[in-house]
Design a protein around this motif. Structure first.
Motif, mmCIF file in Angstrom:
data_model
loop_
_atom_site.group_PDB
_atom_site.id
_atom_site.type_symbol
_atom_site.label_atom_id
_atom_site.label_comp_id
_atom_site.label_asym_id
_atom_site.label_seq_id
_atom_site.Cartn_x
_atom_site.Cartn_y
_atom_site.Cartn_z
ATOM 1 N N PRO A 231 0.906 -1.293 -0.006
ATOM 2 C CA PRO A 231 0.095 0.024 -0.066
ATOM 3 C C PRO A 231 0.860 1.446 -0.015
ATOM 4 N N ALA A 232 1.905 1.330 0.687
ATOM 5 C CA ALA A 232 2.718 2.579 0.811
ATOM 6 C C ALA A 232 3.787 2.702 -0.125
ATOM 7 N N ALA A 233 3.996 1.776 -1.005
ATOM 8 C CA ALA A 233 5.108 1.639 -2.067
ATOM 9 C C ALA A 233 4.575 2.564 -3.421
ATOM 10 N N PRO A 234 5.600 3.183 -3.750
ATOM 11 C CA PRO A 234 5.236 3.763 -5.182
ATOM 12 C C PRO A 234 5.212 2.984 -6.378
ATOM 13 N N THR A 235 6.055 1.898 -6.096
ATOM 14 C CA THR A 235 6.077 0.813 -7.491
ATOM 15 C C THR A 235 5.994 -0.846 -6.698
ATOM 16 N N ARG A 236 6.073 -1.604 -7.752
ATOM 17 C CA ARG A 236 5.811 -2.980 -7.245
ATOM 18 C C ARG A 236 7.246 -3.444 -6.876
ATOM 19 N N LEU A 237 7.338 -4.447 -6.145
ATOM 20 C CA LEU A 237 8.824 -5.250 -6.197
ATOM 21 C C LEU A 237 8.842 -6.458 -6.772
ATOM 22 N N PRO A 238 9.812 -6.425 -7.873
ATOM 23 C CA PRO A 238 9.636 -7.517 -8.870
ATOM 24 C C PRO A 238 10.711 -8.628 -8.187
ATOM 25 N N ALA A 239 10.622 -9.991 -8.396
ATOM 26 C CA ALA A 239 11.344 -10.922 -7.928
ATOM 27 C C ALA A 239 11.330 -12.085 -8.868
ATOM 28 N N THR A 240 12.521 -12.786 -9.006
ATOM 29 C CA THR A 240 12.458 -13.902 -9.967
ATOM 30 C C THR A 240 12.707 -15.110 -8.942
ATOM 31 N N VAL A 241 11.981 -16.298 -9.197
ATOM 32 C CA VAL A 241 12.361 -17.329 -8.470
ATOM 33 C C VAL A 241 13.453 -17.891 -9.142
ATOM 34 N N ILE A 242 14.649 -18.132 -8.392
ATOM 35 C CA ILE A 242 15.896 -18.629 -8.814
ATOM 36 C C ILE A 242 16.309 -20.108 -8.148
ATOM 37 N N ALA B 247 13.733 -23.343 -6.489
ATOM 38 C CA ALA B 247 12.467 -24.131 -6.084
ATOM 39 C C ALA B 247 12.606 -25.513 -5.825
ATOM 40 N N GLN B 248 13.013 -26.117 -5.070
ATOM 41 C CA GLN B 248 13.494 -27.497 -4.749
ATOM 42 C C GLN B 248 12.390 -27.895 -3.673
ATOM 43 N N ALA B 249 11.379 -28.737 -4.154
ATOM 44 C CA ALA B 249 10.381 -29.357 -3.201
ATOM 45 C C ALA B 249 11.006 -30.474 -2.634
ATOM 46 N N PRO B 250 10.858 -30.571 -1.225
ATOM 47 C CA PRO B 250 10.240 -29.566 -0.283
ATOM 48 C C PRO B 250 11.248 -28.942 0.489
ATOM 49 N N THR B 251 12.361 -28.534 0.096
ATOM 50 C CA THR B 251 13.540 -28.089 0.815
ATOM 51 C C THR B 251 13.899 -26.678 0.830
ATOM 52 N N SER B 252 13.530 -26.053 -0.357
ATOM 53 C CA SER B 252 14.211 -24.533 -0.648
ATOM 54 C C SER B 252 13.273 -23.965 -1.706
ATOM 55 N N VAL B 253 13.493 -22.569 -1.223
ATOM 56 C CA VAL B 253 12.768 -21.681 -2.298
ATOM 57 C C VAL B 253 13.879 -20.183 -2.157
ATOM 58 N N ALA B 254 14.091 -19.728 -3.310
ATOM 59 C CA ALA B 254 15.034 -18.609 -3.255
ATOM 60 C C ALA B 254 14.539 -17.710 -4.490
ATOM 61 N N TRP B 255 14.628 -16.310 -4.030
ATOM 62 C CA TRP B 255 14.222 -15.354 -4.945
ATOM 63 C C TRP B 255 15.317 -14.367 -5.064
ATOM 64 N N ALA B 256 15.514 -13.597 -6.271
ATOM 65 C CA ALA B 256 16.332 -12.641 -6.300
ATOM 66 C C ALA B 256 15.643 -11.314 -6.789
ATOM 67 N N PHE B 257 15.835 -10.190 -6.304
ATOM 68 C CA PHE B 257 15.242 -9.080 -6.425
ATOM 69 C C PHE B 257 15.685 -8.100 -7.324
ATOM 70 N N GLY B 258 14.828 -7.167 -7.944
ATOM 71 C CA GLY B 258 15.251 -6.173 -8.761
ATOM 72 C C GLY B 258 14.366 -4.903 -8.710
ATOM 73 N N GLY B 259 14.495 -4.179 -9.812
ATOM 74 C CA GLY B 259 13.394 -3.069 -9.871
ATOM 75 C C GLY B 259 13.912 -1.814 -9.217
ATOM 76 N N ASP B 260 13.030 -0.847 -8.879
ATOM 77 C CA ASP B 260 12.991 0.426 -8.322
ATOM 78 C C ASP B 260 13.011 0.266 -6.881
ATOM 79 N N TRP B 261 13.790 -0.564 -6.347
ATOM 80 C CA TRP B 261 14.057 -0.848 -4.686
ATOM 81 C C TRP B 261 15.152 -0.548 -4.729
ATOM 82 N N PRO B 262 15.998 0.502 -4.411
ATOM 83 C CA PRO B 262 17.551 0.403 -4.395
ATOM 84 C C PRO B 262 18.038 -0.436 -3.219
ATOM 85 N N ALA B 263 17.683 -0.418 -2.146
ATOM 86 C CA ALA B 263 18.066 -1.469 -1.097
ATOM 87 C C ALA B 263 17.840 -2.898 -1.550
ATOM 88 N N TRP B 264 16.945 -3.237 -2.210
ATOM 89 C CA TRP B 264 16.678 -4.492 -2.482
ATOM 90 C C TRP B 264 17.108 -4.903 -3.783
#
Length: 143
Positions: A51-62, A64-81
């Motif tokens: 709600p308070a963010a001016p842009t969406r936070l994009p992520a790529t699933v890098i 997804a190994q069921a049932p042990t792990s999930v990882a995402w890489a973040f990008g976009g206009d979120w400088p810290a992320w």
């Protein structure tokens, strides 16, 4: 150099149930933010709205190994992320599943911002536990 948000919780559910909740866009909406979109033909591109963010936070699933792990890489206009990764590691336990969450940020991130993100992730991880243990009743941390 990076510094990591590192959180752990034990969830009273089978690792596959916890994995499915983290790995599915619709289920992510039950514990993180209700505004989750799965984009692309393979579903590996996600975006999160807040709600308070001016842009969406994009992520790529890098990972997804069921049932042990999930990882995402973040990008976009979120400088810290942008350029950071978050991962969920799951392992069976006596009570169900041990969940370890990690999100690495650059050392240059201001302390207040790092502390705020850490608190927010702690709320998200706690909501994951609540949602899974309730049988899927939606209760997103960020509305």
């Amino acid at each position: 150099m990076t510094r990591d948000v590192l959180l752990a919780v034990e969830v009273e559910a089978d690792p596959k149930v916890v994995f499915d909740t983290i790995a599915d866009a619709g289920s992510l909406a039950t514990f993180w933010t209700p505004d989750v979109r799965s984009e692309g033909s393979d579903g590996r591109e996600l975006s999160f709205g807040f709600p308070a963010a001016p842009t969406r936070l994009p992520a790529t699933v890098i990972e997804a190994q069921a049932p042990t792990s999930v990882a995402w890489a973040f990008g976009g206009d979120w400088p810290a992320w942008s350029g950071t990764t978050a991962s969920w590691s799951l392992e069976p336990s006596e009570l169900g599943t041990k969940v370890v969450f990690r999100h690495g940020f650059r050392d240059s991130m201001p302390e207040f911002d790092f502390g705020s993100v850490t608190l927010t992730w702690a709320l998200v991880v706690a909501r994951l536990k609540d949602v899974v243990e309730s049988g899927g009743t939606a209760n997103p941390a960020l509305r």
